[in-house]
Design a protein around this motif. Structure first.
Motif, PDB file in Angstrom:
ATOM      1  N   ASN A   1      16.781  24.776 -46.824  1.00 36.67           N
ATOM      2  CA  ASN A   1      15.572  24.056 -46.644  1.00 36.67           C
ATOM      3  C   ASN A   1      14.208  24.902 -45.862  1.00 36.67           C
ATOM      4  O   ASN A   1      13.168  24.258 -45.506  1.00 36.67           O
ATOM      5  CB  ASN A   1      15.796  22.786 -46.023  1.00 36.67           C
ATOM      6  N   GLY A   2      14.558  25.901 -45.245  1.00 39.60           N
ATOM      7  CA  GLY A   2      13.576  26.672 -44.478  1.00 39.60           C
ATOM      8  C   GLY A   2      13.673  26.355 -42.957  1.00 39.60           C
ATOM      9  O   GLY A   2      12.750  27.059 -42.188  1.00 39.60           O
ATOM     10  N   GLU A   3      14.676  25.663 -42.596  1.00 38.68           N
ATOM     11  CA  GLU A   3      14.394  25.501 -41.336  1.00 38.68           C
ATOM     12  C   GLU A   3      15.442  26.588 -40.572  1.00 38.68           C
ATOM     13  O   GLU A   3      16.217  27.228 -40.942  1.00 38.68           O
ATOM     14  CB  GLU A   3      15.506  24.177 -40.951  1.00 38.68           C
ATOM     15  N   THR A   4      15.255  26.850 -39.066  1.00 39.74           N
ATOM     16  CA  THR A   4      15.870  28.036 -38.410  1.00 39.74           C
ATOM     17  C   THR A   4      16.901  27.135 -37.883  1.00 39.74           C
ATOM     18  O   THR A   4      16.840  26.183 -37.219  1.00 39.74           O
ATOM     19  CB  THR A   4      14.927  28.481 -37.427  1.00 39.74           C
ATOM     20  N   VAL A   5      18.115  27.497 -38.067  1.00 38.48           N
ATOM     21  CA  VAL A   5      19.396  27.216 -37.209  1.00 38.48           C
ATOM     22  C   VAL A   5      20.159  28.037 -36.353  1.00 38.48           C
ATOM     23  O   VAL A   5      20.350  29.074 -37.074  1.00 38.48           O
ATOM     24  CB  VAL A   5      20.362  26.487 -38.641  1.00 38.48           C
TER      25      VAL A   5
ATOM     26  N   VAL B   1      27.552  29.015 -44.716  1.00 36.43           N
ATOM     27  CA  VAL B   1      26.833  30.416 -44.947  1.00 36.43           C
ATOM     28  C   VAL B   1      27.042  30.935 -46.061  1.00 36.43           C
ATOM     29  O   VAL B   1      28.321  31.008 -46.416  1.00 36.43           O
ATOM     30  CB  VAL B   1      27.410  31.496 -43.481  1.00 36.43           C
ATOM     31  N   SER B   2      26.046  31.453 -46.533  1.00 40.25           N
ATOM     32  CA  SER B   2      26.036  32.075 -48.052  1.00 40.25           C
ATOM     33  C   SER B   2      25.462  33.499 -47.798  1.00 40.25           C
ATOM     34  O   SER B   2      24.224  33.618 -47.229  1.00 40.25           O
ATOM     35  CB  SER B   2      25.406  30.969 -48.957  1.00 40.25           C
ATOM     36  N   PHE B   3      25.735  34.442 -48.591  1.00 42.85           N
ATOM     37  CA  PHE B   3      25.208  35.516 -48.879  1.00 42.85           C
ATOM     38  C   PHE B   3      24.052  35.511 -49.928  1.00 42.85           C
ATOM     39  O   PHE B   3      23.459  36.809 -50.410  1.00 42.85           O
ATOM     40  CB  PHE B   3      26.171  36.832 -48.892  1.00 42.85           C
ATOM     41  N   SER B   4      23.898  34.486 -50.593  1.00 46.34           N
ATOM     42  CA  SER B   4      23.097  34.287 -51.883  1.00 46.34           C
ATOM     43  C   SER B   4      21.893  34.200 -51.469  1.00 46.34           C
ATOM     44  O   SER B   4      21.430  34.104 -50.097  1.00 46.34           O
ATOM     45  CB  SER B   4      23.526  33.150 -52.481  1.00 46.34           C
ATOM     46  N   THR B   5      20.761  34.062 -52.521  1.00 46.47           N
ATOM     47  CA  THR B   5      19.394  33.854 -52.362  1.00 46.47           C
ATOM     48  C   THR B   5      18.949  32.579 -52.566  1.00 46.47           C
ATOM     49  O   THR B   5      19.787  31.556 -52.867  1.00 46.47           O
ATOM     50  CB  THR B   5      18.530  34.645 -53.347  1.00 46.47           C
ATOM     51  N   PRO B   6      17.970  31.955 -52.003  1.00 51.92           N
ATOM     52  CA  PRO B   6      17.511  30.727 -51.503  1.00 51.92           C
ATOM     53  C   PRO B   6      17.864  29.881 -52.898  1.00 51.92           C
ATOM     54  O   PRO B   6      18.289  28.770 -52.713  1.00 51.92           O
ATOM     55  CB  PRO B   6      16.159  30.557 -51.228  1.00 51.92           C
ATOM     56  N   GLY B   7      17.329  30.177 -53.922  1.00 52.70           N
ATOM     57  CA  GLY B   7      17.374  29.406 -55.287  1.00 52.70           C
ATOM     58  C   GLY B   7      18.806  29.067 -55.800  1.00 52.70           C
ATOM     59  O   GLY B   7      19.215  27.631 -55.806  1.00 52.70           O
ATOM     60  N   PRO B   8      19.709  30.056 -55.691  1.00 50.80           N
ATOM     61  CA  PRO B   8      20.845  29.548 -56.248  1.00 50.80           C
ATOM     62  C   PRO B   8      21.732  28.888 -55.302  1.00 50.80           C
ATOM     63  O   PRO B   8      22.704  28.092 -55.535  1.00 50.80           O
ATOM     64  CB  PRO B   8      21.587  31.141 -56.665  1.00 50.80           C
ATOM     65  N   ALA B   9      21.615  29.303 -53.922  1.00 51.71           N
ATOM     66  CA  ALA B   9      22.351  28.727 -52.930  1.00 51.71           C
ATOM     67  C   ALA B   9      21.836  27.010 -52.791  1.00 51.71           C
ATOM     68  O   ALA B   9      22.933  26.475 -52.628  1.00 51.71           O
ATOM     69  CB  ALA B   9      21.878  29.500 -51.455  1.00 51.71           C
TER      70      ALA B   9
END
Lengths: 46, 130
Positions: free
Chosen positions: A21-25, B21-29
């Protein structure tokens, strides 16, 4: 950061990552909220 | 992961934040998270620095082996969908429980791609921390 094994009893390696969601965690901030953490690293298969 | 999501209320009661935690890119994740468990927080580690920090490696042998093959087959035969996160099939995952002081209480790096600790074991340990 290396890739040594992390074992029970170790202090967890810290991190700061972006969420989907673009937040820094950060681990530090999450711990500051006094939560236990279940950290799940994704495999190829979910 | 879906099984873990079924216990999200209990995890909340146990004061436990689930960070995926994922090593994927934002869309697929994001799509994967929406399908599996929107209430969990998913973090992106495309460079796998945190994977490495926790000792999680890539392995061809541990991905394509009889144990994982049997697990995939069992999932398919039971009617479940096999959900791939994306891209690199050789990256192994793992599960870690950290207490509120940041001390590792459980370290379960995957032995093979389909290796997860039983959810009952995770909940039992978190209950002990509660």
């Amino acid at each position: 950061m290396g890739n040594a094994k992390v074992k029970a009893g170790d202090t967890a390696p810290g991190f700061t990552l972006s969420s989907v969601n673009g937040e820094t965690v950060s681990l530090e901030d999450t711990l500051r909220a006094q939560h236990n953490i279940l950290l799940v690293f994704g495999r190829h298969l979910g | 992961m879906a099984q873990l999501c079924d216990h999200r209320d209990e995890l909340k009661r146990l004061n436990t934040e689930v960070l995926v935690v994922s090593f994927s890119t934002p869309g697929p994740a994001r799509a994967w998270l929406q399908e599996i468990c929107p209430s969990f927080t998913m973090l992106l580690d495309p460079e796998r620095k945190v994977y490495l920090a926790y000792g999680l490696k890539r392995s061809w042998l541990r991905t394509w082996n009889p144990v994982a093959g049997w697990d995939y087959m069992r999932l398919l035969l039971s009617g479940q969908r096999v959900r791939g996160i994306e891209a690199d099939p050789h990256q192994l995952g793992g599960d870690f429980i950290l207490d509120s002081k940041g001390v590792v209480r459980l370290a379960h790096p995957s032995k093979v791609a389909t290796d997860y600790p039983p959810v009952s074991d995770l909940l039992a340990l978190l209950n002990n921390l509660h």
